[in-house]
Design a protein around this motif. Sequence first.
Motif, mmCIF file in Angstrom:
data_model
loop_
_atom_site.group_PDB
_atom_site.id
_atom_site.type_symbol
_atom_site.label_atom_id
_atom_site.label_comp_id
_atom_site.label_asym_id
_atom_site.label_seq_id
_atom_site.Cartn_x
_atom_site.Cartn_y
_atom_site.Cartn_z
ATOM 1 N N TYR A 189 0.864 -1.177 0.000
ATOM 2 C CA TYR A 189 0.000 0.000 0.000
ATOM 3 C C TYR A 189 0.905 1.232 0.000
ATOM 4 O O TYR A 189 1.657 1.455 0.953
ATOM 5 C CB TYR A 189 -0.918 -0.002 1.213
ATOM 6 N N LEU A 190 0.864 2.007 -1.099
ATOM 7 C CA LEU A 190 1.768 3.146 -1.265
ATOM 8 C C LEU A 190 0.981 4.436 -1.134
ATOM 9 O O LEU A 190 -0.020 4.654 -1.837
ATOM 10 C CB LEU A 190 2.451 3.062 -2.640
ATOM 11 N N HIS A 191 1.423 5.287 -0.209
ATOM 12 C CA HIS A 191 0.756 6.562 0.067
ATOM 13 C C HIS A 191 1.731 7.700 -0.260
ATOM 14 O O HIS A 191 2.790 7.818 0.364
ATOM 15 C CB HIS A 191 0.344 6.631 1.540
ATOM 16 N N PRO A 192 1.407 8.561 -1.260
ATOM 17 C CA PRO A 192 2.307 9.678 -1.599
ATOM 18 C C PRO A 192 2.089 10.867 -0.661
ATOM 19 O O PRO A 192 0.967 11.153 -0.243
ATOM 20 C CB PRO A 192 1.885 10.022 -3.025
ATOM 21 N N PHE A 193 3.188 11.542 -0.345
ATOM 22 C CA PHE A 193 3.120 12.805 0.402
ATOM 23 C C PHE A 193 3.461 13.920 -0.584
ATOM 24 O O PHE A 193 4.558 13.921 -1.181
ATOM 25 C CB PHE A 193 4.108 12.795 1.577
ATOM 26 N N LEU A 194 2.508 14.825 -0.787
ATOM 27 C CA LEU A 194 2.636 15.837 -1.833
ATOM 28 C C LEU A 194 2.865 17.225 -1.251
ATOM 29 O O LEU A 194 2.370 17.554 -0.164
ATOM 30 C CB LEU A 194 1.370 15.851 -2.688
ATOM 31 N N GLU A 195 3.605 17.994 -2.008
ATOM 32 C CA GLU A 195 3.816 19.414 -1.685
ATOM 33 C C GLU A 195 3.702 20.191 -2.992
ATOM 34 O O GLU A 195 4.523 20.013 -3.900
ATOM 35 C CB GLU A 195 5.182 19.632 -1.028
ATOM 36 N N ASP A 196 2.661 21.020 -3.087
ATOM 37 C CA ASP A 196 2.363 21.736 -4.335
ATOM 38 C C ASP A 196 2.181 20.769 -5.492
ATOM 39 O O ASP A 196 2.721 20.941 -6.602
ATOM 40 C CB ASP A 196 3.489 22.740 -4.656
ATOM 41 N N ASN A 197 1.429 19.681 -5.216
ATOM 42 C CA ASN A 197 1.121 18.656 -6.217
ATOM 43 C C ASN A 197 2.352 17.950 -6.765
ATOM 44 O O ASN A 197 2.290 17.306 -7.818
ATOM 45 C CB ASN A 197 0.335 19.267 -7.388
ATOM 46 N N GLU A 198 3.443 18.065 -6.073
ATOM 47 C CA GLU A 198 4.662 17.341 -6.436
ATOM 48 C C GLU A 198 5.034 16.396 -5.288
ATOM 49 O O GLU A 198 4.820 16.727 -4.113
ATOM 50 C CB GLU A 198 5.823 18.299 -6.707
#
Length: 552
Positions: free
Chosen positions: A164-173
């Motif tokens: 299970y992969l969860h992305p952490f985004l900053e300004d959609n990056e």
Amino acid sequence: MKMKRFEHNIRKELIKGSLITIFLMMMLAVVLLGVYRVNMRNHRLNNTTQTFAQVVPETLSTIDQKFYRTNTDLIEQYISGAGSIETSQIYRLFYSFNSQKQIKSDLLLFDNNFDVRLSTNNAFDDNYAFHNYLYIVTENEKIDGFQNLVRVFRANNGDTYLIYLHPFLEDNEPLGYGVSVINGKELLPIGQDVLASYVIYDNYSNVLSSNTDQVYRHTGKLEQDIFVKEGAQAGVLFNDYKLFDNLTVRAFLSNEPQMTVLVSSVVLLIVATIFIVLFSVYFSRRVSARTGQSLYFLNSEMERVKSIPGYLIKIKTEDEFEHLADDINNMVEELRTSHANYVKLNQLSIDMEKKKLEAQFHPHFLANTLETIRSAMYIDTELANEVLLRMNSLLRYSVDEQNEGTTLSEDLEYVKNYLAINEIRFEDFSYELLVDKKLNNIIVPKLFLLPLIENSLKYGFKYRRDLKVKVTAKLTDETVIIRVIDNGHALEDKDREKVTKLLGQTEETSYHHGLKNTKQRIQLVYPNAEFNLFSKMSCTVNEIRIKGGKYV
């Protein structure tokens, strides 16, 4: 006439009951077979798929909501290195969360360059195939935007993992990624409670978990060709449920032809019915005859038991009535024995309590000890104080009723006080305690050795002033041997036999009650304990033997 009528009624009721039972059993069997074929199959399949449909998505949702989203700020600061978040802090958060879950997982944190920032399992640290797989998956998914991903990964050792992969985004990056890894074996305990076989696989037929290895190859791929469409000729019946877009759980059962099962069952029921009917007629005749005769005879014997004291039932029928008569006889004898023992124990309890209140110690001992204290107060106050303290400790211990049982080591400490007081009173008197340390915690009645020691002092001082008393306790072949030995005078054979005979009597005596008191008290704790009295090398030996022993 009454006997014949009773037998006829039994025979009639047995046959009627057998026929009704057989008919109801056949009807019930047919109905149950239909219900089983119609409902049980779907119930078992649905139960299995719904179990995993609830557990797996709920597990991943909990990881996402209660770990990643709850701790988003801390994890993002840790991945970026912008804050002062310690690695140990992330570990504590994860292990606290993971310990509360039924299905355990591992955690990996990557930065935006896919370098490992944290891993809870060393097996994934240098697993380049695993890292490369995650990198490719994330790159492919960037086309559709950054989303939570669910995938199945098969390691070189054959283990499969739910990722299970969860992305952490900053300004959609992407700032970094959190990856939760669940070993497929974690789902096996859940599979033990389901009602059908199951297999969980992805869109590429990679098997994550299954409670049977008959549906996938050694490569970990699902054997799709063993499943055919449901129908009359279906070899395997199955039901699929989509856990996620690329993850499916399949519950399946082997399909038995309905008519074959139904016909076989009916034939067996008919054969069983014919056999049971014939046997019931024959058996009812024998049972009614024997039961009627035995029952009336047992009734007459019971009347004799009530009217004749000490009478026991005498039936020799070699059947259940004979066993019943034996059980009744045993019960009557046990009641008589229990009543006699109750009367005896009640009287013994009264006598022991009376002796305890009236004479915990020999009155001469108390009087002589007080006289010793009075005399020592004018000559040696420290000696008087020592005797007073020892006697005070001994008296307090003897009247303490909070716990009748104690350990041997604790009990001997107070016996030692008693011997020390006598050592002060009599200049030539001496004593010795030799106890195996293994026996320190064995449970014994409180002051159970005191009557034996008092007896040694009482009779020993008649023959010599330099009396010595020796108390030993040792463990030999799992038998505890406790002895009180004095060198006062070797007990003659006739005296030993007299005392031994006296100790074996159940009625109360006017002398040697101290020895009997010790024997009775030790046998209340250890019913198989032995009490021996003999002479050895001009010494009198009181011996207690206990097999096993109870320890604290």
